[in-house]
Design a protein around this motif. Structure first.
Motif, PDB file in Angstrom:
ATOM      1  N   HIS A   1      -6.141  -3.626  -5.608  1.00  0.00           N
ATOM      2  CA  HIS A   1      -5.185  -2.581  -5.265  1.00  0.00           C
ATOM      3  C   HIS A   1      -4.494  -1.946  -6.470  1.00  0.00           C
ATOM      4  CE1 HIS A   1      -5.940  -4.326  -1.295  1.00  0.00           C
ATOM      5  NE2 HIS A   1      -5.751  -3.084  -0.892  1.00  0.00           N
TER       6      HIS A   1
ATOM      7  N   SER B   1      -6.222   4.937   4.377  1.00  0.00           N
ATOM      8  CA  SER B   1      -6.947   4.741   3.114  1.00  0.00           C
ATOM      9  C   SER B   1      -8.426   5.034   3.277  1.00  0.00           C
ATOM     10  CB  SER B   1      -6.735   3.304   2.632  1.00  0.00           C
ATOM     11  OG  SER B   1      -7.554   3.005   1.531  1.00  0.00           O
ATOM     12  N   LEU B   2      -9.043   4.456   4.314  1.00  0.00           N
ATOM     13  CA  LEU B   2     -10.475   4.657   4.522  1.00  0.00           C
ATOM     14  C   LEU B   2     -10.793   6.115   4.793  1.00  0.00           C
ATOM     15  CD1 LEU B   2     -12.931   4.881   6.867  1.00  0.00           C
ATOM     16  CD2 LEU B   2     -13.335   3.638   4.738  1.00  0.00           C
TER      17      LEU B   2
ATOM     18  N   THR C   1     -13.777   2.095  -0.275  1.00  0.00           N
ATOM     19  CA  THR C   1     -12.588   2.647  -0.926  1.00  0.00           C
ATOM     20  C   THR C   1     -12.553   2.313  -2.410  1.00  0.00           C
ATOM     21  OG1 THR C   1     -11.285   0.709  -0.219  1.00  0.00           O
ATOM     22  CG2 THR C   1     -11.222   2.660   1.193  1.00  0.00           C
TER      23      THR C   1
ATOM     24  N   HIS D   1     -13.150  -2.216   1.867  1.00  0.00           N
ATOM     25  CA  HIS D   1     -12.681  -2.147   0.482  1.00  0.00           C
ATOM     26  C   HIS D   1     -13.806  -1.849  -0.508  1.00  0.00           C
ATOM     27  CE1 HIS D   1      -9.190  -3.977   2.405  1.00  0.00           C
ATOM     28  NE2 HIS D   1      -8.497  -3.593   1.359  1.00  0.00           N
TER      29      HIS D   1
ATOM     30  N   ASP E   1      -1.548   2.078  10.698  1.00  0.00           N
ATOM     31  CA  ASP E   1      -2.407   1.155   9.949  1.00  0.00           C
ATOM     32  C   ASP E   1      -2.764   1.779   8.604  1.00  0.00           C
ATOM     33  OD1 ASP E   1      -4.553  -0.335   8.889  1.00  0.00           O
ATOM     34  OD2 ASP E   1      -5.301  -0.860  10.873  1.00  0.00           O
ATOM     35  N   GLU E   2      -2.325   1.146   7.530  1.00  0.00           N
ATOM     36  CA  GLU E   2      -2.565   1.682   6.192  1.00  0.00           C
ATOM     37  C   GLU E   2      -4.049   1.822   5.882  1.00  0.00           C
ATOM     38  OE1 GLU E   2      -1.399  -2.751   5.493  1.00  0.00           O
ATOM     39  OE2 GLU E   2      -1.111  -1.187   7.009  1.00  0.00           O
ATOM     40  N   HIS E   3      -4.882   0.956   6.476  1.00  0.00           N
ATOM     41  CA  HIS E   3      -6.307   1.014   6.166  1.00  0.00           C
ATOM     42  C   HIS E   3      -7.014   2.149   6.904  1.00  0.00           C
ATOM     43  CE1 HIS E   3      -5.195  -3.074   4.850  1.00  0.00           C
ATOM     44  NE2 HIS E   3      -5.979  -2.738   3.839  1.00  0.00           N
TER      45      HIS E   3
ATOM     46  N   PHE F   1     -13.274  -5.342   7.657  1.00  0.00           N
ATOM     47  CA  PHE F   1     -12.124  -5.089   6.804  1.00  0.00           C
ATOM     48  C   PHE F   1     -12.455  -5.278   5.328  1.00  0.00           C
ATOM     49  CE2 PHE F   1      -8.404  -7.005   4.646  1.00  0.00           C
ATOM     50  CZ  PHE F   1      -7.508  -5.947   4.735  1.00  0.00           C
TER      51      PHE F   1
ATOM     52  N   HIS G   1       0.796  -1.221   0.000  1.00  0.00           N
ATOM     53  CA  HIS G   1       0.000   0.000   0.000  1.00  0.00           C
ATOM     54  C   HIS G   1       0.834   1.278   0.000  1.00  0.00           C
ATOM     55  CE1 HIS G   1      -3.009  -2.901   1.337  1.00  0.00           C
ATOM     56  NE2 HIS G   1      -3.956  -1.989   1.284  1.00  0.00           N
TER      57      HIS G   1
END
Length: 340
Positions: free
Chosen positions: A121, A311-312, A239, A236, A306-308, A232, A28
């Motif tokens: 991704h 991103s979120l 996103t 996605h 945390d990359e998510h 989780f 990511h």
């Protein structure tokens, strides 16, 4: 939003890393660093985040090239992760030659049904290349898409048609085999591949007829699914629709890509646990939850490892600017721990 800083050295280094890290998980970093930049993180924080991410995930450098690809030979490398460097080199050169818009318009429609590769991704990387105005990143995204290409089956000959994206989602609840296939713990794209391969899935996914309002309906349904579950996989969905909306203006006709993405989202319903979808009344209650302003949410996201979270948060912010639903702000604040 504050004025953007130039890309720092961490972003330049991140562009040279492999698309994935062991075992076949999406890297990511280039996209998250752009999201942090967009949300006002300092280059020092971005550099620290990148260093920690690469170390914790054991992100490898890109493997050496195997051979040059050209306009006549690149299709032979579709789905071959070993040709990552070759595909990246070819598409980066094409993005430079055609411009990012021209490269997306020429190559993406042909690869659209391979969107499931690396759990969508490559779509993320393309969207952040567009957001950051980075031509090289468009080439990297196309190369990533090609190297991890995973076909999503859509049978448009199904006689039962629908204009409601939720019909595809709810159809998975009764799809034979959907409640008994072996769930893969780590890799979303293994789940996607398994459910997409079930008998009847292609007809279900292909039964959706697009109308102009369908992207909005999908965004609302994805947000409802995530708000209900904070799952989780459901993250996605939110996103992914942001990423597709971002690249849509760079395609002559983006509509055929939406059923592909929606099929991918539907294929994750078993992994999410066949959740009960929220009522309109329940959504309104969630929507009324007090949430901090976006700058506070940005700060919390950019402070997270945390990359998510990152991103979120950025996707939710961008989607709220388009669709106007305050529930995006609520779920972002909840994701980064500012509210419960």
């Amino acid at each position: 939003m504050t004025a953007l800083l130039p890309h720092g050295p961490a972003f330049i280094r991140a562009q040279r890393d492999s698309f994935e890290f062991p075992y076949l998980l999406a890297n990511h970093a280039p996209m998250v660093l752009e999201a942090m930049r967009q949300m006002g993180a300092s280059n020092a924080r971005i550099a620290d985040w990148y260093a920690a991410y690469v170390a914790s995930k054991n992100v490898p450098p890109q493997a050496p090239p195997q051979g040059t690809l050209n306009a006549d030979t690149w299709r032979g490398a579709l789905g071959d992760r070993a040709r990552e460097a070759d595909l990246r080199d070819f598409f980066t050169a094409e993005a430079a030659r055609l411009g990012p818009d021209g490269a997306i318009r020429l190559y993406l429609p042909e690869m659209a049904q391979g969107m499931a590769g690396s759990a969508i991704h490559p779509l993320m990387r393309m969207a952040y290349g567009v957001i950051g105005g980075n031509t090289a990143e468009i080439g990297h995204a196309l190369g990533y898409w090609a190297a991890t290409y995973l076909h999503v089956p859509l049978d448009h000959s199904a006689t039962a048609r629908t204009h409601d994206p939720l019909d595809v989602i709810t159809g998975v609840y009764t799809l034979p085999g959907a409640d008994s296939y072996q769930v893969e713990v780590d890799l979303l794209w293994h789940n996607i591949r398994a459910v997409c391969g079930l008998p009847g899935f292609a007809s279900l996914a292909g039964s959706l007829d697009m109308v102009p309002d369908t992207p909005r309906q999908m965004a609302a349904a994805a947000l409802a699914l995530y708000a209900q579950t904070m799952d989780f996989s459901a993250l996605h969905a939110v996103t992914g629709l942001h990423w597709l909306r971002t690249i849509a203006p760079h395609l002559d006709d983006p509509m055929p890509l939406y059923p592909v993405l929606w099929a991918i989202i539907a294929s994750l319903i078993p992994k999410i646990g066949f959740p009960t979808l929220p009522t309109a009344e329940a959504l309104e209650v969630m929507r009324q939850t007090p949430a901090p302003d976006w700058p506070a949410i940005f700060a919390a996201a950019c402070a997270s490892d945390d990359e998510h979270d990152i991103s979120l948060t950025f996707s939710a912010y961008q989607e709220q600017q388009i669709w106007g639903d305050p529930l995006y702000q609520v779920v972002a604040a909840r994701r980064v721990g500012l509210i419960t």
